[in-house]
Design a protein around this motif. Structure first.
Motif, mmCIF file in Angstrom:
data_model
loop_
_atom_site.group_PDB
_atom_site.id
_atom_site.type_symbol
_atom_site.label_atom_id
_atom_site.label_comp_id
_atom_site.label_asym_id
_atom_site.label_seq_id
_atom_site.Cartn_x
_atom_site.Cartn_y
_atom_site.Cartn_z
ATOM 1 N N ALA A 1 -30.558 -10.324 7.611
ATOM 2 C CA ALA A 1 -30.614 -11.390 8.611
ATOM 3 C C ALA A 1 -31.238 -10.875 9.897
ATOM 4 N N VAL A 2 -32.044 -11.716 10.517
ATOM 5 C CA VAL A 2 -32.664 -11.419 11.807
ATOM 6 C C VAL A 2 -32.286 -12.544 12.764
ATOM 7 N N ALA A 3 -31.659 -12.200 13.895
ATOM 8 C CA ALA A 3 -31.211 -13.186 14.880
ATOM 9 C C ALA A 3 -31.768 -12.811 16.245
ATOM 10 N N PRO A 4 -31.915 -13.775 17.151
ATOM 11 C CA PRO A 4 -32.443 -13.469 18.495
ATOM 12 C C PRO A 4 -31.443 -12.658 19.304
ATOM 13 N N ASP A 5 -31.937 -11.887 20.224
ATOM 14 C CA ASP A 5 -31.108 -11.063 21.099
ATOM 15 C C ASP A 5 -31.143 -11.672 22.497
ATOM 16 N N THR A 6 -30.440 -12.826 22.654
ATOM 17 C CA THR A 6 -30.500 -13.552 23.924
ATOM 18 C C THR A 6 -29.129 -13.972 24.418
ATOM 19 N N GLY A 7 -28.102 -13.265 24.094
ATOM 20 C CA GLY A 7 -26.783 -13.551 24.647
ATOM 21 C C GLY A 7 -26.059 -14.668 23.931
ATOM 22 N N VAL A 8 -25.859 -15.800 24.651
ATOM 23 C CA VAL A 8 -25.062 -16.900 24.117
ATOM 24 C C VAL A 8 -25.700 -17.481 22.868
ATOM 25 N N GLU A 9 -27.029 -17.622 22.850
ATOM 26 C CA GLU A 9 -27.713 -18.167 21.676
ATOM 27 C C GLU A 9 -27.474 -17.282 20.460
ATOM 28 N N THR A 10 -27.472 -15.987 20.657
ATOM 29 C CA THR A 10 -27.236 -15.061 19.547
ATOM 30 C C THR A 10 -25.871 -15.305 18.920
ATOM 31 N N THR A 11 -24.840 -15.518 19.758
ATOM 32 C CA THR A 11 -23.494 -15.755 19.243
ATOM 33 C C THR A 11 -23.456 -16.991 18.369
ATOM 34 N N ALA A 12 -24.091 -18.088 18.824
ATOM 35 C CA ALA A 12 -24.088 -19.323 18.043
ATOM 36 C C ALA A 12 -24.838 -19.148 16.729
ATOM 37 N N VAL A 13 -25.990 -18.469 16.767
ATOM 38 C CA VAL A 13 -26.789 -18.277 15.552
ATOM 39 C C VAL A 13 -26.057 -17.397 14.554
ATOM 40 N N VAL A 14 -25.494 -16.289 15.040
ATOM 41 C CA VAL A 14 -24.791 -15.369 14.141
ATOM 42 C C VAL A 14 -23.582 -16.045 13.503
ATOM 43 N N THR A 15 -22.886 -16.884 14.261
ATOM 44 C CA THR A 15 -21.734 -17.597 13.717
ATOM 45 C C THR A 15 -22.153 -18.544 12.600
ATOM 46 N N ARG A 16 -23.256 -19.259 12.814
ATOM 47 C CA ARG A 16 -23.750 -20.163 11.775
ATOM 48 C C ARG A 16 -24.184 -19.375 10.531
ATOM 49 N N LEU A 17 -24.896 -18.274 10.722
ATOM 50 C CA LEU A 17 -25.336 -17.473 9.578
ATOM 51 C C LEU A 17 -24.150 -16.885 8.820
ATOM 52 N N ARG A 18 -23.137 -16.470 9.547
ATOM 53 C CA ARG A 18 -21.938 -15.908 8.895
ATOM 54 C C ARG A 18 -21.293 -16.940 7.977
ATOM 55 N N ASP A 19 -21.185 -18.184 8.455
ATOM 56 C CA ASP A 19 -20.578 -19.229 7.630
ATOM 57 C C ASP A 19 -21.409 -19.498 6.380
ATOM 58 N N ALA A 20 -22.752 -19.487 6.520
ATOM 59 C CA ALA A 20 -23.614 -19.732 5.357
ATOM 60 C C ALA A 20 -23.484 -18.605 4.334
ATOM 61 N N LEU A 21 -23.420 -17.372 4.786
ATOM 62 C CA LEU A 21 -23.283 -16.240 3.865
ATOM 63 C C LEU A 21 -21.926 -16.247 3.176
ATOM 64 N N ARG A 22 -20.900 -16.680 3.874
ATOM 65 C CA ARG A 22 -19.595 -16.795 3.237
ATOM 66 C C ARG A 22 -19.627 -17.867 2.141
ATOM 67 N N GLU A 23 -20.318 -18.966 2.415
ATOM 68 C CA GLU A 23 -20.436 -20.008 1.398
ATOM 69 C C GLU A 23 -21.215 -19.492 0.192
ATOM 70 N N LEU A 24 -22.267 -18.695 0.425
ATOM 71 C CA LEU A 24 -23.022 -18.098 -0.674
ATOM 72 C C LEU A 24 -22.131 -17.177 -1.505
ATOM 73 N N GLU A 25 -21.302 -16.401 -0.834
ATOM 74 C CA GLU A 25 -20.396 -15.500 -1.549
ATOM 75 C C GLU A 25 -19.411 -16.274 -2.411
ATOM 76 N N ARG A 26 -18.843 -17.343 -1.857
ATOM 77 C CA ARG A 26 -17.906 -18.149 -2.640
ATOM 78 C C ARG A 26 -18.590 -18.778 -3.848
ATOM 79 N N THR A 27 -19.811 -19.252 -3.664
ATOM 80 C CA THR A 27 -20.529 -19.879 -4.779
ATOM 81 C C THR A 27 -20.822 -18.871 -5.884
ATOM 82 N N GLU A 28 -21.279 -17.684 -5.500
ATOM 83 C CA GLU A 28 -21.594 -16.661 -6.494
ATOM 84 C C GLU A 28 -20.336 -16.216 -7.249
#
Length: 352
Positions: free
Chosen positions: A118-145
């Motif tokens: 994963a590649v996310a922006p390094d811009t403070g607050v935006e990074t937190t929101a993006v990383v949180t969304r990506l984390r949820d998607a990867l968790r869903e991928l793990e559950r599906t697999e």
């Protein structure tokens, strides 16, 4: 005749400043409450970044089969949309040109595992929101697999409990907002006691008070009652306002007892500091350090004040939480008795 009049004028000036301090403290809290809706939305965004309504566009590249699984997982998350790209370089180009907010590169290994970079922006607050969304998607991928590959396991895994959907505002209200509204008046009450006693000494109005037929202990008791008695009443008023606003608050009498006990401890600490160190700046510093140490120490306990307050407000408090409240009230009574012993041994003439 000039000296008594001057003393009376100083006394009236000191009382006026104390009244202004109390009014200012209440005005600040009312100002905060008036904008509570805006503050809750903003603070919840810090408390749970995933709760913010922020749309994240993700570029997905890599092996075709892994990309399909990853896009499916991304599509299940609110506020997250995936865009397939032919190659990782094309996805990175789109990321640098700000066409997308993040990049996910998926690859399927020979062992059948899917690896995602994963590649996310390094811009403070935006990074937190993006990383949180990506984390949820990867968790869903793990559950599906895991669900798709359970047929290849030699033993059946334990079934997972159904996912519970809960609002982040619920957790924030009971774990952050309720303890804040309960304990903020307590802090202010202790600070008012410190200011009240130290100003009496600094302005010389303590001698005028002693002219009246009251003892020094009675003067201290009156100041403790005026400041410490306000905290539990104000805390209950906050809880009633939350209840009227649609937030259910249970065990209000127990919350009153908890705040009363804590207020007794804090105002006693403030009075003891003010008596032993009459200089206002030094006394406020010592009081602040003492309050921080008290709350830092109690936060290590399983039933710390914030946890107990949340459980009581939710109505899930057991015998342990109620015992903690009773213990806090007992400690407050002991602190008041101990302060009376200290006050009886203090010579008011030596203050200042």
């Amino acid at each position: 005749m000039g000296s008594p009049r001057l003393a009376i004028a100083r006394r009236e000036l000191g009382s006026l400043r104390k009244e202004k301090t109390i009014v200012l403290a209440l005005a600040i809290q009312l100002f905060v409450a008036a904008f509570s809706s805006f503050l809750v939305v903003g603070l919840v965004s810090l408390y749970d970044p995933g709760a913010a309504s922020y749309q994240v566009d993700v570029a997905v590249a890599g092996d075709e089969e892994a990309v399909e699984d990853l896009l499916r997982a991304v599509g299940t998350e609110d506020g997250l949309s995936g865009r397939p790209y032919a190659s990782a370089s094309a996805a990175m180009t789109a990321f640098h040109e700000r066409e997308v907010d993040a990049v996910l590169e998926a690859s399927a290994g020979e062992d059948g595992r899917i690896r995602v970079a994963a590649v996310a922006p390094d811009t403070g607050v935006e990074t937190t929101a993006v990383v949180t969304r990506l984390r949820d998607a990867l968790r869903e991928l793990e559950r599906t697999e895991r669900a798709e590959r359970r047929a290849f396991l030699e033993t059946d895994p334990l079934s997972l409990p159904p996912a519970a959907e809960s609002s982040p505002y619920f957790g924030f209200t009971y774990t952050v907002l309720v303890p804040l509204l309960l304990f903020l008046p307590v802090f202010i009450s202790g600070s008012l006691v410190v200011d009240s006693l130290t100003e009496e000494v600094a302005r010389g109005t303590l001698e005028l008070l002693r002219v009246a037929p009251v003892s020094f202990a009675a003067v201290v008791d009156g100041k403790l009652l005026a400041a410490g008695g306000l905290a539990p009443v104000q805390a209950v008023a906050w809880m009633l306002l939350l209840h009227l606003n649609g937030t259910a608050i249970e065990s209000v009498p127990w919350l009153f007892g908890m705040v009363a006990g804590l207020s007794a401890v804090v105002v006693t600490l403030g009075a003891a500091v003010a008596i032993t160190s009459p200089d206002r700046r030094v006394a406020q510093l010592l009081y602040s350090i003492g309050v921080l140490l008290v709350f830092a120490g109690t936060s290590l306990l399983p039933l710390n004040p914030a946890n107990t307050a949340a459980r009581l407000a939710l109505g899930t408090a057991g015998v342990g939480a109620r015992a903690a409240v009773a213990g806090l009230v007992f400690v407050g009574v002991v602190a008041l008795v101990g302060l009376r012993v200290v006050v009886d041994r203090v010579d008011p003439n030596e203050l200042g």
